[in-house]
Design a protein around this motif. Structure first.
Motif, mmCIF file in Angstrom:
data_model
loop_
_atom_site.group_PDB
_atom_site.id
_atom_site.type_symbol
_atom_site.label_atom_id
_atom_site.label_comp_id
_atom_site.label_asym_id
_atom_site.label_seq_id
_atom_site.Cartn_x
_atom_site.Cartn_y
_atom_site.Cartn_z
ATOM 1 N N ILE A 175 1.068 -1.151 0.226
ATOM 2 C CA ILE A 175 -0.147 -0.190 0.298
ATOM 3 C C ILE A 175 0.487 0.947 0.321
ATOM 4 N N LYS A 177 1.648 5.497 -2.159
ATOM 5 C CA LYS A 177 1.884 6.726 -3.179
ATOM 6 C C LYS A 177 3.611 5.655 -4.236
ATOM 7 N N THR A 206 -2.779 1.462 -5.198
ATOM 8 C CA THR A 206 -1.337 2.267 -4.971
ATOM 9 C C THR A 206 -2.657 3.690 -5.210
ATOM 10 N N ASP A 207 -1.535 4.642 -6.192
ATOM 11 C CA ASP A 207 -2.822 6.093 -6.262
ATOM 12 C C ASP A 207 -2.588 5.644 -8.116
ATOM 13 N N THR A 227 -6.413 4.118 -3.973
ATOM 14 C CA THR A 227 -6.406 4.382 -3.682
ATOM 15 C C THR A 227 -5.707 6.004 -3.647
ATOM 16 N N SER A 228 -5.427 6.430 -4.446
ATOM 17 C CA SER A 228 -5.129 7.969 -4.037
ATOM 18 C C SER A 228 -7.004 8.503 -3.472
ATOM 19 N N LYS A 230 -8.636 9.785 -0.408
ATOM 20 C CA LYS A 230 -8.355 9.484 1.407
ATOM 21 C C LYS A 230 -9.075 7.977 2.162
ATOM 22 N N TYR A 233 -8.461 4.625 -0.181
ATOM 23 C CA TYR A 233 -7.184 4.432 1.213
ATOM 24 C C TYR A 233 -7.157 4.192 2.610
ATOM 25 N N TYR A 234 -7.642 4.437 3.170
ATOM 26 C CA TYR A 234 -7.842 3.942 5.139
ATOM 27 C C TYR A 234 -8.615 2.917 4.761
ATOM 28 N N THR A 236 -8.514 0.399 2.533
ATOM 29 C CA THR A 236 -7.444 -0.716 2.554
ATOM 30 C C THR A 236 -6.762 -1.322 2.924
ATOM 31 N N VAL A 259 2.993 5.334 5.505
ATOM 32 C CA VAL A 259 2.312 4.916 5.651
ATOM 33 C C VAL A 259 2.110 3.596 7.163
#
Length: 344
Positions: A175, A177, A206-207, A227-228, A230, A233-234, A236, A259
């Motif tokens: 996980i 960027k 990832t983004d 996961t671009s 927010k 992302y959290y 995941t 991360v």
């Protein structure tokens, strides 16, 4: 995402401390963002950073009568513009370090600039420990001028992370960027190899998924997530039992991992290289991860982590208390008040 946590710490200190504190952030303009030529991108990035540091200098000058000024991040190469445009104001100016120590260790000119800022009387706020300054040639007397803080962790309250079933198939995440120094493609190949002998679902979040679209995806074994955003992302991070960090030593040996902090906040176990600051992140005050010496140890570290996760052995609560915004801001306030000999 966790850079915002430092800003929360500083804002809380400014709000609650008896000191008159100004928090400074620079505004970096986005100049011609559609340009794809690498050299032109570097040029406009340098112009943007220059303008950002000039902006910080002007803000420092406006706030020069404050008892303390805290600058939220800087670049080794460009802080000299801040110095000039603040009209050489450095008294009780504290600057937060992120990548700065790593840059200084690897690059002679960057190290010279960091030592110059020390001589100009800037004070550094360092992650985890100020003793890493020894490794780039700072004396004990110089080190005493600066402050260290634990890297903050914010517990996720909006995600239901307590419903992971202990007996379900474990999920291991790659996980963060997609950027230089994170070794994501190389780590993916290692994990695909390990997955042949170890039962887990691999989540890639990832983004930029373009580097992974050629994968022969077995949807029962691999999951791709953009996961671009927010929230994605959290979510995941919270879905994973474990995340793997396999960062390059030349880029991250003297850095904390945002991360890792975000993952810990979702009660996700962290595997990372045995680099001093990351190692402290996952082991103090409680163990919420495992560090490994090199890539050949990764499979063993995964097995050890899966056993800890399966036994529900990991306690995150003490970690959250010690590294909370409130606790760290109180520590910072005490440090600053002691430096200024201010008594409540």
């Amino acid at each position: 995402m966790s850079d915002c946590n430092h800003l929360q710490v500083f804002n809380q200190v400014a709000k609650e401390s008896i000191l008159d504190i100004a928090i400074i952030t620079g505004q970096e303009p986005h100049i011609l963002p559609s340009i794809k030529n690498p050299l032109l991108c570097k040029l406009f990035k340098a112009i943007g950073l220059t303008l950002c540091h000039i902006d910080m200098g002007k803000k420092i000058r406006i706030n020069k009568n404050k008892q303390v000024i805290i600058v939220h991040g800087f670049s080794n190469e460009f802080l000299i513009f801040t110095y000039c445009f603040s009209l050489f104001t450095t008294k009780n100016v504290y600057v937060l370090t992120h990548h700065n120590i790593q840059q200084a260790f690897d690059n002679l000119s960057s190290r010279f600039m960091l030592k110059l800022y020390n001589r100009l009387n800037y004070k550094f706020i360092l992650n985890e420990t100020s003793m890493i300054l020894k490794d780039i040639g700072f004396s004990d007397k110089d080190i005493d001028k600066h402050i260290s803080l634990l890297h903050p962790v914010v517990q996720s309250k909006s995600l239901n992370v307590s419903n992971r079933e202990l007996n379900q198939q474990k999920k291991i995440g790659l996980i963060g960027k997609f950027r230089q120094g994170k070794n994501m493609e190389k780590t993916l190949q290692l994990l695909l190899k390990i997955q042949k002998s170890t039962d887990f679902i691999l989540i890639i979040g990832t983004d930029d998924l373009s580097s992974f679209t050629q994968l022969d995806i077995d949807k029962n074994r691999i999951k791709l997530v953009n996961t671009s955003k927010k929230d994605d992302y959290y979510t995941t991070l919270a879905e994973c039992d474990i995340i793997i960090l396999n960062y390059e030593k030349s880029k991250y040996f003297y850095r904390c991992s945002g991360v890792a902090a975000d993952a810990i906040g979702t009660k996700t176990f962290v595997l990372c290289p045995n680099f001093p600051l990351m190692n402290n992140q996952i082991n103090y005050p409680t163990q919420v991860g495992i560090s490994y010496e090199n890539e050949s140890d990764l499979e063993t570290a995964i097995q050890q982590s899966l056993e800890l996760v399966s036994n529900d052995f990991i306690s995150f609560e003490e970690h959250y208390i010690e590294r909370s915004i409130g606790n760290i801001s109180s520590d910072l306030a005490r440090h600053l008040e002691a430096k200024l000999n201010v008594v409540k």
